[in-house]
Design a protein around this motif. Structure first.
Motif, short mmCIF file in Angstrom:
data_model
loop_
_atom_site.label_atom_id
_atom_site.label_comp_id
_atom_site.label_asym_id
_atom_site.label_seq_id
_atom_site.Cartn_x
_atom_site.Cartn_y
_atom_site.Cartn_z
N VAL A 108 10.53 -1.37 -33.55
CA VAL A 108 11.71 -0.89 -34.27
C VAL A 108 11.27 -0.05 -35.47
CG1 VAL A 108 13.82 -1.56 -35.48
CG2 VAL A 108 12.99 -2.94 -33.56
N ALA A 109 11.66 1.20 -35.48
CA ALA A 109 11.22 2.12 -36.53
C ALA A 109 11.69 1.67 -37.91
CB ALA A 109 11.75 3.53 -36.23
N ALA A 110 12.90 1.14 -37.99
CA ALA A 110 13.45 0.74 -39.30
C ALA A 110 12.59 -0.32 -39.96
CB ALA A 110 14.88 0.25 -39.12
N ARG A 111 12.01 -1.19 -39.16
CA ARG A 111 11.18 -2.25 -39.74
C ARG A 111 9.89 -1.69 -40.33
NH1 ARG A 111 11.17 -8.17 -37.26
NH2 ARG A 111 13.38 -8.61 -37.50
N LEU A 112 9.39 -0.62 -39.72
CA LEU A 112 8.14 -0.04 -40.19
C LEU A 112 8.29 0.68 -41.52
CD1 LEU A 112 6.78 1.33 -36.79
CD2 LEU A 112 5.94 -0.65 -38.06
N GLU A 113 9.52 1.01 -41.88
CA GLU A 113 9.75 1.71 -43.15
C GLU A 113 9.30 0.87 -44.34
OE1 GLU A 113 13.86 2.81 -43.29
OE2 GLU A 113 13.73 4.10 -41.51
N SER A 114 9.38 -0.45 -44.21
CA SER A 114 8.98 -1.33 -45.32
C SER A 114 7.48 -1.60 -45.35
CB SER A 114 9.71 -2.67 -45.23
OG SER A 114 11.11 -2.50 -45.30
N ALA A 115 6.79 -1.30 -44.25
CA ALA A 115 5.40 -1.72 -44.12
C ALA A 115 4.49 -1.09 -45.17
CB ALA A 115 4.89 -1.39 -42.72
N ARG A 116 4.68 0.18 -45.46
CA ARG A 116 3.81 0.84 -46.44
C ARG A 116 4.00 0.28 -47.84
NH1 ARG A 116 0.95 5.34 -44.67
NH2 ARG A 116 1.55 6.12 -42.61
N LYS A 117 5.15 -0.29 -48.11
CA LYS A 117 5.40 -0.92 -49.42
C LYS A 117 4.68 -2.26 -49.52
CE LYS A 117 10.06 1.04 -49.59
NZ LYS A 117 11.52 0.71 -49.63
N HIS A 118 4.24 -2.76 -48.38
CA HIS A 118 3.61 -4.08 -48.35
C HIS A 118 2.20 -4.04 -47.78
CE1 HIS A 118 7.22 -6.24 -49.65
NE2 HIS A 118 7.90 -5.41 -48.88
N GLY A 119 1.48 -2.98 -48.10
CA GLY A 119 0.05 -2.95 -47.81
C GLY A 119 -0.40 -2.12 -46.64
N ALA A 120 0.49 -1.70 -45.75
CA ALA A 120 0.06 -0.92 -44.59
C ALA A 120 -0.39 0.48 -45.01
CB ALA A 120 1.18 -0.83 -43.57
N THR A 121 -1.52 0.91 -44.46
CA THR A 121 -1.97 2.28 -44.69
C THR A 121 -1.48 3.21 -43.59
OG1 THR A 121 -4.03 1.84 -43.49
CG2 THR A 121 -4.05 1.48 -45.88
N HIS A 122 -1.14 2.62 -42.42
CA HIS A 122 -0.63 3.39 -41.28
C HIS A 122 0.44 2.56 -40.57
CE1 HIS A 122 -4.72 4.89 -41.96
NE2 HIS A 122 -4.37 6.03 -41.37
N THR A 123 1.29 3.24 -39.84
CA THR A 123 2.27 2.53 -38.99
C THR A 123 2.27 3.15 -37.61
OG1 THR A 123 4.11 3.98 -39.64
CG2 THR A 123 3.77 1.99 -40.96
N TYR A 124 2.64 2.34 -36.63
CA TYR A 124 2.74 2.83 -35.26
C TYR A 124 3.95 2.18 -34.60
CZ TYR A 124 1.83 3.58 -30.29
OH TYR A 124 1.96 3.93 -28.99
N GLN A 125 4.85 3.02 -34.08
CA GLN A 125 6.01 2.51 -33.35
C GLN A 125 5.63 2.36 -31.89
OE1 GLN A 125 9.63 4.81 -33.64
NE2 GLN A 125 10.81 3.31 -32.45
N MET A 126 5.54 1.12 -31.45
CA MET A 126 5.12 0.84 -30.09
C MET A 126 6.21 1.25 -29.11
SD MET A 126 3.43 -2.73 -28.90
CE MET A 126 3.12 -3.12 -27.18
N SER A 127 5.81 1.78 -27.97
CA SER A 127 6.76 2.23 -26.96
C SER A 127 6.87 1.20 -25.84
CB SER A 127 6.32 3.57 -26.37
OG SER A 127 7.10 3.90 -25.24
N ALA A 128 8.09 0.81 -25.56
CA ALA A 128 8.32 -0.13 -24.46
C ALA A 128 8.07 0.53 -23.11
CB ALA A 128 9.74 -0.67 -24.53
N GLU A 129 8.01 1.85 -23.08
CA GLU A 129 7.81 2.58 -21.83
C GLU A 129 6.34 2.73 -21.47
OE1 GLU A 129 10.59 3.24 -20.24
OE2 GLU A 129 11.67 2.45 -21.98
N LYS A 130 5.46 2.53 -22.44
CA LYS A 130 4.03 2.72 -22.20
C LYS A 130 3.35 1.39 -21.87
CE LYS A 130 3.45 6.69 -25.32
NZ LYS A 130 2.78 7.17 -26.56
N SER A 131 2.26 1.47 -21.14
CA SER A 131 1.46 0.29 -20.84
C SER A 131 0.73 -0.14 -22.11
CB SER A 131 0.44 0.61 -19.76
OG SER A 131 -0.52 1.55 -20.25
#
Length: 368
Positions: free
Chosen positions: A208-231
């Motif tokens: 969920v992209a919306a959840r990743l918006e908070s990640a950089r505020k809490h220590g993440a240097t990078h984010t990745y939105q996982m795709s349900a369509e990919k293996s």
């Protein structure tokens, strides 16, 4: 009613077997030993396990067979203490560690009390939790909150301790690359702790992209939105390219328990890497064991928190190396317990908190 007023009735929110809530006036808990402390519960965060008991009536071998009080992520104010409740005074603002171990079994005596088979853990059948006016714990289960942490945010010490335990299991994180699957409360806190422990790269992964918006505020240097369509393999390749970890990550922490995330995480591990399973999903999963063997990876389970984890969580907050600002996105009064559970079940916001009975919300939101 102010936090200094102590009702003579212990108001409780009780879950019936079958999934319905009701309110009940119970006796105020009494001190049972000279090390006991009575805490007035000011704020309680809702956990996925609470919602699971409400919706399904069981988690593994723990079954709701009689009415139970849920809630275990709590902070409050000490209103009574035994004569030998060392280090705790009436009026102290504290985070509550909600598990009471036997302190005599092999696990306890070897410094792994979280594995105690006789653990009395709040809101785990048959033991009542903290969604009530008062809760009794031994003094060693009370941790003074830093002055700048509100009682509302003090409820985050419990999930923060889960993150601390998972990151400590991963070993030395200094200058290491870390991938965290799941950008819910525990996942975000894993990102924050990994960064505080010196990780050079911290990748937050969620579908969920919306959840990743908070990640950089809490220590993440990078984010990745996982795709349900990919293996899992293709997601791992795309993740590596996004985060610049072409040789894989030194450490993977999974806070989802979801099979696609765990599989992707194993494929994302570097040779000789460490995988820590922090979150729980379905009990039986299909995993790429050959990948673990080929990489000679270490796969570890993580269960709650153990000696030193709460203390370290408090220290990280006190030093401001970890921030919990913004994690609580939704607040509910004690009269809105069922509404709060419905909100969390609908995956609304990041973290929901329920205030204790008759709590002054302004008091709960103030620092010391």
């Amino acid at each position: 009613m102010s936090s200094s007023t102590h009702p003579t009735v212990n108001k409780a929110s009780v879950l019936r077997p079958g999934g319905s809530f009701y309110y009940e006036d119970r006796e105020v808990p009494a001190l049972e030993s000279d090390r006991d402390v009575i805490v007035r519960v000011m704020a309680t965060g809702l956990c996925g396990s609470d919602v699971h008991y409400w919706q399904h009536g069981r988690i593994g071998r723990y079954v709701v067979e009689q009415p139970i009080i849920l809630g275990h992520e709590s902070a409050g104010i000490v209103v009574s203490r035994g004569a030998n409740a060392v280090g705790v005074e009436v009026g102290d603002r504290v985070a509550i560690e909600p598990g009471i171990a036997c302190n005599t079994c092999t696990a306890c005596r070897s410094g792994r009390y979280n594995l105690c088979k006789d653990m009395r853990f709040a809101a785990t059948p048959p033991y009542d939790g903290t969604l009530a006016t008062y809760y009794r714990v031994p003094a060693e289960c009370c941790y003074k909150l830093p002055g700048h942490i509100s009682l509302r945010d003090g409820a985050m010490v419990e999930p923060l301790s889960v993150a601390v335990h998972g990151c400590r299991l991963a070993g030395d994180l200094q200058d290491k690359s870390v991938i965290v699957f799941g950008a819910g409360p525990v996942g975000l806190l894993c990102c924050a702790v990994a960064r505080a422990f010196g990780a050079s790269t911290v990748v937050a992964v969620d579908i969920v992209a919306a959840r990743l918006e908070s990640a950089r505020k809490h220590g993440a240097t990078h984010t990745y939105q996982m795709s349900a369509e990919k293996s899992p393999e293709l997601n791992a390749d795309a993740l590596a390219a996004t985060a610049g970890v072409s040789d894989g990550a030194n450490v993977v922490l999974d806070a989802t328990g979801a099979e696609p995330c765990i599989n992707c995480g194993i494929h994302s591990l570097a040779q000789g890497g460490t995988f820590v399973q922090v979150g729980l999903g379905r009990p039986n999963l299909s995993l790429p064991v050959a990948q673990l063997c080929d990489k000679e990876a270490v796969f570890k389970g993580s269960f709650r928190y153990g000696p030193g984890d709460y203390k370290l969580a408090i220290a990280l907050l006190d030093s401001r190396r970890v921030q919990v600002d913004g994690l609580v996105t939704n607040e509910f009064s004690f009269s809105q317990v069922e509404e709060a559970f419905q909100h969390v079940a609908g995956r609304g916001g990041i973290k929901s908190v329920i205030y204790g009975p008759d709590v002054d919300v302004e008091v709960a939101n103030q620092s010391a």
